[in-house]
Design an enzyme around this catalytic site. Structure first.
Site, PDB file in Angstrom:
ATOM      1  N   ASP A 149      20.250 -34.869  -9.319  1.00 19.08           N
ATOM      2  CA  ASP A 149      20.475 -33.547  -9.133  1.00 19.08           C
ATOM      3  C   ASP A 149      20.871 -33.233 -10.490  1.00 19.08           C
ATOM      4  OD1 ASP A 149      21.196 -30.782  -9.137  1.00 19.08           O
ATOM      5  OD2 ASP A 149      22.432 -30.983  -7.293  1.00 19.08           O
ATOM      6  N   HIS A 150      20.111 -32.666 -11.493  1.00 17.89           N
ATOM      7  CA  HIS A 150      20.306 -32.388 -12.775  1.00 17.89           C
ATOM      8  C   HIS A 150      21.570 -31.605 -13.061  1.00 17.89           C
ATOM      9  CE1 HIS A 150      17.554 -29.188 -12.723  1.00 17.89           C
ATOM     10  NE2 HIS A 150      18.404 -28.625 -13.523  1.00 17.89           N
ATOM     11  N   HIS A 173      21.569 -28.043  -5.599  1.00 14.55           N
ATOM     12  CA  HIS A 173      22.410 -27.684  -6.509  1.00 14.55           C
ATOM     13  C   HIS A 173      23.569 -26.991  -6.041  1.00 14.55           C
ATOM     14  CE1 HIS A 173      19.327 -28.905  -9.348  1.00 14.55           C
ATOM     15  NE2 HIS A 173      18.560 -27.595  -9.449  1.00 14.55           N
TER      16      HIS A 173
END
Length: 511
Positions: A200-201, A263
């Site tokens: 999950d960047h 996110h």
């Protein structure tokens, strides 16, 4: 990424803590010709390399369907580096790295591609490249299973005590709870959990990581971080862009699947988790898991009353006319897919009982930003409750992007002969204080993956918890098609129902 990590010394001035280069490896990117690679992965790799955080023999092997030769692909790579890498030192590193980028063309389902890949990787060891191999899935989600199975069949996932094999998987991880569980079962049948890195960047953003430091290293905040002092918390991820060229993907995903189980819920878990026993990956994952487990179940009635969906129509972004979602490429003219989501959640635990958490995300909104706003309860005194001396609530704002930082808003007397209050802002920006270079959010993720640190990656059960929370929404929305799409114009703040969701509780959006 800077070569050193910033910290603060006794005189409150920045000092630099050296970091050593990541473990040597060869990075294999499936889908290397795609947007993700050139816009995010390449710049992140260049930032790491220019900061001395990559092994001197670090190399990349790219696999994609496009029929480039190695030479023609390197020419495209150099163009992409010039376009997307902004820091001069990072650009110089990227151009030197181009000679160590190798390209294989072929179908991801073709076993011969993996036989050739294996031979290529083995041959690189004769050029002093590492036998540590990382396989990065920068490909459509539907191909994860295919690629992983072929890697296993080609004996590319076998580890020894001397070298590692790792899989890096981008979101979305599944498209509902059942598919996420199935995908976890498949991957765990091919590799062990230690080898799998689910990205999950957002967790690579400095400010997201700093939430833990902010909460647990500052004695003035943690004592009031609970239902006794906090009125509500809002998490917003807004985008000016529409779906651009991602219409085909968005028609299958929508805003809810695309943003909420990963996110937004990850940020929710960091904001609400209990203090971990240590800063190990296992300890932090345990507390994040407990926070997500505490989210109150969304019954059908709650879904209808506590969630809002929207879809943008034609409008204006910065005075430029833009089309509605149903007019975008690869989008059905009567599409029921949402491009906006707002929802209200509660956590059923002692710390957060009865505190509402408002989450929203959407495309074609007025601004591009990701922020968390904590609104504190007003004091008990009636001194400043009159319209003449009205005080505003204290707010803590955590800016995730584009300008990473933290601000605290509180009331102060406005200079003059009468007692009038104004809200003042104590604001801290990372770039002002530490002078950090721009980052993509992937620098820390790649660095940690090379070093085998799982702290910023989601284990299988956390992925499934995220999907379990939103599965009731998927079920209800799937059974009841929207009747009013499009229901907000591009460039506006979203559907009016999202404002009503908060007004019903006496609140309003604070961004």
């Amino acid at each position: 990424m800077a070569e050193n990590d910033p910290a603060v010394d006794a005189e409150n001035s920045p000092v630099m803590v050296p970091r050593k280069p990541a473990n040597p490896c060869v990075l294999v990117i499936f889908g290397i010709a795609g947007d993700l690679t050139k816009r995010l992965l390449y710049p992140a790799i260049c930032n790491l390399g220019s900061s001395g955080l990559l092994d001197k023999n670090f190399s990349i092997v790219g696999v994609a369907i496009e029929s480039y030769t190695e030479e023609s692909f390197r020419e495209i790579l150099i163009q992409d580096i010039h376009e997307f890498v902004t820091d001069p030192a990072a650009k110089a590193y990227g151009l030197s790295l181009a000679e160590r980028v190798y390209y294989l063309a072929g179908d991801f389902a073709d076993p011969n591609v993996y036989i050739t890949l294996h031979k290529t990787l083995e041959s690189l060891t004769t050029q002093q490249c590492s036998r540590n191999w990382i396989f990065y899935f920068a490909s459509p989600p539907k191909l994860i299973e295919t690629i992983a199975l072929q890697l296993k069949k080609a004996s590319l996932l076998t580890e020894t005590d001397d070298y590692f094999r790792r899989l890096v998987v981008e979101k979305p991880f599944g498209d509902d709870l059942a598919s996420a569980k199935k995908l976890n079962q498949i991957l765990l049948s091919l590799a062990n959990e230690r080898q799998i890195f689910r990205i999950d960047h957002f967790l690579g953003k400095e400010t997201v990581q700093n939430i833990l430091a902010f909460r647990f290293s500052n004695g003035i905040f943690e004592p009031i971080w609970n239902r006794l002092y906090i009125d509500n918390i809002q998490i917003t991820v807004s985008e000016e862009l529409g779906v651009e060229l991602r219409g085909k993907y968005y028609e299958q995903a929508g805003a809810l699947r695309d943003m909420v189980p990963n996110h937004l819920l990850q940020m929710l878990s960091l904001i609400t988790m209990e203090p971990p026993l240590s800063f190990t990956a296992e300890a932090i994952h345990d507390e994040k898991r407990k926070a997500l487990q505490a989210v109150a179940q969304l019954t059908p009635e709650r879904v209808l009353n506590s969630t809002v969906r929207g879809q943008y129509g034609p409008g204006y972004i910065k005075k430029i006319a833009v089309p509605g979602y149903r007019m975008e490429k690869n989008v059905a003219p009567d599409s029921p897919i949402e491009t906006y989501v707002a929802l209200k959640l509660f956590l059923d635990n002692w710390r957060w009982l009865d505190v509402p958490f408002y989450l929203r995300t959407g495309k074609r909104l007025p601004t591009h930003k990701s922020e968390i706003v904590v609104q504190f309860k007003s004091g008990p005194s009636a001194l400043f409750n009159s319209s003449e001396h009205e005080s505003k609530p204290n707010l803590l704002k955590i800016y995730i992007q584009p300008d990473e930082g933290i601000s605290l808003l509180f009331n102060s007397k406005i200079p003059g002969p009468t007692l009038c209050l104004g809200q003042v802002d104590m604001k801290f920006k990372y770039s002002d204080y530490f002078g950090l270079k721009p980052q993509t959010g992937y620098e820390t993720i790649l660095y940690d993956c090379m070093n085998g640190d799982h702290l910023l990656f989601n284990p299988a059960d956390t992925i499934e918890l995220g999907w379990a929370i939103i599965q009731p929404i998927l079920d209800i929305w799937g059974a009841i098609p929207p009747r009013d799409f499009p229901n907000y114009a591009a460039g506006t703040a979203g559907p009016i129902e999202a404002d009503n969701l908060l007004q019903h509780d006496g609140h309003k959006w604070l961004l």
